[in-house]
Design an enzyme around this catalytic site. Sequence first.
Site, PDB file in Angstrom:
ATOM      1  N   GLU A  44       1.427  -1.464  -0.164  1.00 31.35           N
ATOM      2  CA  GLU A  44       0.212   0.338   0.221  1.00 31.35           C
ATOM      3  C   GLU A  44       0.833   1.606   0.126  1.00 31.35           C
ATOM      4  OE1 GLU A  44      -3.501   1.328   2.982  1.00 31.35           O
ATOM      5  OE2 GLU A  44      -3.228   0.037   3.335  1.00 31.35           O
ATOM      6  N   LYS A 113      -9.369   2.301  -2.707  1.00 34.68           N
ATOM      7  CA  LYS A 113      -9.437   1.565  -1.174  1.00 34.68           C
ATOM      8  C   LYS A 113     -11.354   2.439  -0.893  1.00 34.68           C
ATOM      9  CE  LYS A 113      -7.087   1.181   2.688  1.00 34.68           C
ATOM     10  NZ  LYS A 113      -6.366   0.993   4.030  1.00 34.68           N
ATOM     11  N   CYS A 147      -5.972  -3.571   2.070  1.00 33.16           N
ATOM     12  CA  CYS A 147      -5.186  -3.785   3.880  1.00 33.16           C
ATOM     13  C   CYS A 147      -6.659  -3.600   4.189  1.00 33.16           C
ATOM     14  CB  CYS A 147      -4.368  -1.828   3.700  1.00 33.16           C
ATOM     15  SG  CYS A 147      -3.873  -2.007   5.712  1.00 33.16           S
TER      16      CYS A 147
END
Length: 265
Positions: A44, A113, A147
């Site tokens: 990330e 995200k 994540c």
Amino acid sequence: MPALRTALLQSSGSLSDVAANLTTLDEAAGRAAATGAGLIVCPELFLTGYAIGDDMAKLAETADGPSAEAIAAIAVRHGLAVVYGYPERDGDAVYNAAQLIAPDGTRLANYRKTHLFGDFEQAAFTPGDQPVVQADLNGLRVGMMICYDVEFPENVRAHALAGTDLLLVPTAQMHPFQFVAESLVPVRAFENQLYVAYVNRTGPEGEFEFVGLSCLAGPDGAARARAGRGTELAVGDVDPEFLAASRANNPYLRDRRPGLYASLV
């Protein structure tokens, strides 16, 4: 169909130094290609660093910006696909994003995200609104998330129902949540019958301590590759034949009763 050898670049790179991180990726891509890998996955926000404060907005780029062009050249030079995390600028908005570039330099997919973790991310980024982003690579249906997204079971199940074979998860997993890398990710792979490439940052960075432990988890819940706590290039195979056999023998998706789950949404 041959297996897709997948390299996991566990590294925090250099904070706020895009040029240095591109050099790190270029060198790692060369080592990955030498093992026969057809894909390398970075963590990330690998392009810039995670704990970089106001530099996040300053260093954000469009999905087709100069770094995307540089990474496309790296992909072509070494003959493998690349997934990298970066801050994406779209007008006034900045997204925590990851992009997949094919071995021929084509931009295949860009993911933003959807579940932002903690005060830092919620202040720095706009959340994405597209939960399932996919592309075809080497005969596999590849999906992307970042994540914290993988910690929501509905997210990964949506990918399973959409036919994702390999879920790519650039991550910045920090202490004391290492159980996510150690336990949760292999379970996600098993319960959804897909491969998960979970690729973490490592070491101290600002107020954070990233735990490493990147892994390539298979549909049997076993790790095909597992990194330690330091900078490392781990390599494992995504085997379509094993995946097909596992899906044939595992009834989770077949035995679902969606009519019972309406209260979840």
